[in-house]
Design a protein around this motif. Structure first.
Motif, PDB file in Angstrom:
ATOM      1  N   ASP A 187     -14.543  -5.391  -5.097  1.00 16.40           N
ATOM      2  CA  ASP A 187     -15.366  -4.205  -5.303  1.00 16.40           C
ATOM      3  C   ASP A 187     -15.643  -3.576  -3.943  1.00 16.40           C
ATOM      4  O   ASP A 187     -16.438  -4.095  -3.162  1.00 16.40           O
ATOM      5  N   TYR A 188     -14.922  -2.508  -3.616  1.00 23.46           N
ATOM      6  CA  TYR A 188     -15.147  -1.749  -2.390  1.00 23.46           C
ATOM      7  C   TYR A 188     -14.705  -0.321  -2.646  1.00 23.46           C
ATOM      8  O   TYR A 188     -13.943  -0.050  -3.573  1.00 23.46           O
ATOM      9  N   ASP A 189     -15.216   0.618  -1.851  1.00 27.80           N
ATOM     10  CA  ASP A 189     -14.888   2.028  -2.055  1.00 27.80           C
ATOM     11  C   ASP A 189     -13.389   2.241  -2.073  1.00 27.80           C
ATOM     12  O   ASP A 189     -12.683   1.680  -1.247  1.00 27.80           O
ATOM     13  N   PRO A 190     -12.886   2.983  -3.047  1.00 33.80           N
ATOM     14  CA  PRO A 190     -13.648   3.819  -3.967  1.00 33.80           C
ATOM     15  C   PRO A 190     -13.952   3.170  -5.316  1.00 33.80           C
ATOM     16  O   PRO A 190     -14.372   3.865  -6.235  1.00 33.80           O
ATOM     17  N   GLY A 191     -13.736   1.883  -5.502  1.00 35.22           N
ATOM     18  CA  GLY A 191     -14.039   1.316  -6.817  1.00 35.22           C
ATOM     19  C   GLY A 191     -13.758  -0.163  -6.927  1.00 35.22           C
ATOM     20  O   GLY A 191     -13.349  -0.819  -5.973  1.00 35.22           O
ATOM     21  N   ARG A 192     -13.977  -0.666  -8.130  1.00 29.58           N
ATOM     22  CA  ARG A 192     -13.677  -2.067  -8.434  1.00 29.58           C
ATOM     23  C   ARG A 192     -12.215  -2.182  -8.803  1.00 29.58           C
ATOM     24  O   ARG A 192     -11.602  -1.231  -9.269  1.00 29.58           O
ATOM     25  N   ARG A 193     -11.636  -3.390  -8.657  1.00 30.50           N
ATOM     26  CA  ARG A 193     -10.200  -3.555  -8.869  1.00 30.50           C
ATOM     27  C   ARG A 193      -9.832  -5.001  -9.147  1.00 30.50           C
ATOM     28  O   ARG A 193     -10.586  -5.916  -8.860  1.00 30.50           O
ATOM     29  N   PHE A 194      -8.654  -5.159  -9.700  1.00 32.34           N
ATOM     30  CA  PHE A 194      -7.989  -6.454  -9.794  1.00 32.34           C
ATOM     31  C   PHE A 194      -6.491  -6.197  -9.747  1.00 32.34           C
ATOM     32  O   PHE A 194      -6.032  -5.057  -9.847  1.00 32.34           O
ATOM     33  N   TYR A 195      -5.747  -7.270  -9.567  1.00 38.41           N
ATOM     34  CA  TYR A 195      -4.290  -7.185  -9.466  1.00 38.41           C
ATOM     35  C   TYR A 195      -3.659  -8.092 -10.514  1.00 38.41           C
ATOM     36  O   TYR A 195      -4.294  -8.999 -11.030  1.00 38.41           O
ATOM     37  N   PHE A 196      -2.391  -7.852 -10.798  1.00 38.68           N
ATOM     38  CA  PHE A 196      -1.590  -8.773 -11.602  1.00 38.68           C
ATOM     39  C   PHE A 196      -0.124  -8.550 -11.291  1.00 38.68           C
ATOM     40  O   PHE A 196       0.262  -7.480 -10.819  1.00 38.68           O
ATOM     41  N   LEU A 197       0.668  -9.580 -11.526  1.00 41.02           N
ATOM     42  CA  LEU A 197       2.129  -9.480 -11.418  1.00 41.02           C
ATOM     43  C   LEU A 197       2.684  -9.358 -12.822  1.00 41.02           C
ATOM     44  O   LEU A 197       2.300 -10.116 -13.720  1.00 41.02           O
ATOM     45  N   ASP A 198       3.606  -8.415 -13.008  1.00 43.89           N
ATOM     46  CA  ASP A 198       4.233  -8.309 -14.331  1.00 43.89           C
ATOM     47  C   ASP A 198       5.319  -9.365 -14.485  1.00 43.89           C
ATOM     48  O   ASP A 198       5.498 -10.220 -13.628  1.00 43.89           O
ATOM     49  N   TRP A 199       6.063  -9.293 -15.552  1.00 42.29           N
ATOM     50  CA  TRP A 199       7.064 -10.319 -15.842  1.00 42.29           C
ATOM     51  C   TRP A 199       8.216 -10.327 -14.846  1.00 42.29           C
ATOM     52  O   TRP A 199       8.938 -11.311 -14.734  1.00 42.29           O
ATOM     53  N   GLY A 258       7.697  -9.751 -11.578  1.00 37.42           N
ATOM     54  CA  GLY A 258       7.130 -10.006 -10.257  1.00 37.42           C
ATOM     55  C   GLY A 258       6.633  -8.766  -9.538  1.00 37.42           C
ATOM     56  O   GLY A 258       6.286  -8.835  -8.356  1.00 37.42           O
ATOM     57  N   ILE A 259       6.575  -7.623 -10.215  1.00 37.09           N
ATOM     58  CA  ILE A 259       6.046  -6.396  -9.601  1.00 37.09           C
ATOM     59  C   ILE A 259       4.531  -6.455  -9.637  1.00 37.09           C
ATOM     60  O   ILE A 259       3.932  -6.744 -10.675  1.00 37.09           O
ATOM     61  N   GLU A 260       3.905  -6.203  -8.495  1.00 30.19           N
ATOM     62  CA  GLU A 260       2.444  -6.254  -8.414  1.00 30.19           C
ATOM     63  C   GLU A 260       1.838  -4.907  -8.773  1.00 30.19           C
ATOM     64  O   GLU A 260       2.293  -3.862  -8.297  1.00 30.19           O
ATOM     65  N   PHE A 261       0.789  -4.963  -9.591  1.00 29.75           N
ATOM     66  CA  PHE A 261       0.026  -3.779  -9.966  1.00 29.75           C
ATOM     67  C   PHE A 261      -1.430  -4.003  -9.579  1.00 29.75           C
ATOM     68  O   PHE A 261      -1.959  -5.110  -9.697  1.00 29.75           O
ATOM     69  N   GLU A 262      -2.065  -2.940  -9.119  1.00 25.68           N
ATOM     70  CA  GLU A 262      -3.494  -2.940  -8.825  1.00 25.68           C
ATOM     71  C   GLU A 262      -4.148  -2.004  -9.835  1.00 25.68           C
ATOM     72  O   GLU A 262      -3.774  -0.841  -9.934  1.00 25.68           O
ATOM     73  N   ILE A 263      -5.111  -2.519 -10.583  1.00 28.58           N
ATOM     74  CA  ILE A 263      -5.821  -1.716 -11.568  1.00 28.58           C
ATOM     75  C   ILE A 263      -7.198  -1.393 -10.998  1.00 28.58           C
ATOM     76  O   ILE A 263      -7.950  -2.292 -10.606  1.00 28.58           O
ATOM     77  N   VAL A 264      -7.534  -0.095 -10.961  1.00 25.69           N
ATOM     78  CA  VAL A 264      -8.736   0.378 -10.290  1.00 25.69           C
ATOM     79  C   VAL A 264      -9.580   1.204 -11.251  1.00 25.69           C
ATOM     80  O   VAL A 264      -9.054   1.937 -12.082  1.00 25.69           O
ATOM     81  N   ASN A 265     -10.905   1.074 -11.103  1.00 26.71           N
ATOM     82  CA  ASN A 265     -11.848   1.909 -11.837  1.00 26.71           C
ATOM     83  C   ASN A 265     -12.848   2.480 -10.847  1.00 26.71           C
ATOM     84  O   ASN A 265     -13.452   1.740 -10.075  1.00 26.71           O
ATOM     85  N   TYR A 266     -13.034   3.807 -10.861  1.00 28.40           N
ATOM     86  CA  TYR A 266     -13.964   4.468  -9.947  1.00 28.40           C
ATOM     87  C   TYR A 266     -15.395   4.465 -10.462  1.00 28.40           C
ATOM     88  O   TYR A 266     -16.286   4.828  -9.734  1.00 28.40           O
ATOM     89  N   GLY A 267     -15.598   4.104 -11.732  1.00 29.87           N
ATOM     90  CA  GLY A 267     -16.926   4.182 -12.358  1.00 29.87           C
ATOM     91  C   GLY A 267     -17.877   3.241 -11.764  1.00 29.87           C
ATOM     92  O   GLY A 267     -19.030   3.155 -11.841  1.00 29.87           O
TER      93      GLY A 267
END
Length: 123
Positions: free
Chosen positions: A100-112, A114-123
């Motif tokens: 949780d740091y500007d500009p929002g909260r986040r987490f990551y995951f690797l897809d099947w 091995g590609i990394e995605f970062e999911i972010v919410n500004y709320g």
């Protein structure tokens, strides 16, 4: 139906200033942020209010991150971070790196693949 869109794409480049100038000229994008990055590198964020390219260099071997060369990760902006995480888990994927740091909260995951995605919410 859930709402989502690309927030940023992090790319390893050999000359971030050159790349930033190119994307500014091509799209009219502005520099959102510039600063030190991992491995003694530098990153420039070029884009618009809610989306950008992170142009990263380590000023050395230009290897980027081993996990996804040449793609470091893809950032996606969502309206509901908890619901997004539930969906990730329901599909058998494992969230990590919650923060949780500007500009929002986040987490990551690797897809099947091995590609990394970062999911972010500004709320």
């Amino acid at each position: 139906m859930h709402h989502g869109r690309i927030e940023h794409v992090n790319l390893t480049v050999t000359d971030p200033d050159r790349s930033a100038a190119f994307f500014s000229a091509l799209f009219g994008w502005h520099e959102r942020w510039r600063g030190e990055a991992m491995n003694g590198g530098e990153t420039i964020h070029m884009g618009e209010e809610y989306s950008y390219l992170a142009l990263y260099t380590d000023r050395g071997n230009h290897a980027g991150q081993e996990k996804g060369r040449p793609l470091n990760h893809v950032g996606l902006l969502v309206d509901d971070l908890e619901e997004a995480e539930r969906i990730v888990i329901a599909h058998g994927l494992e969230p990590f790196g919650h923060d949780d740091y500007d500009p929002g909260r986040r987490f990551y995951f690797l897809d099947w693949d091995g590609i990394e995605f970062e999911i972010v919410n500004y709320g």
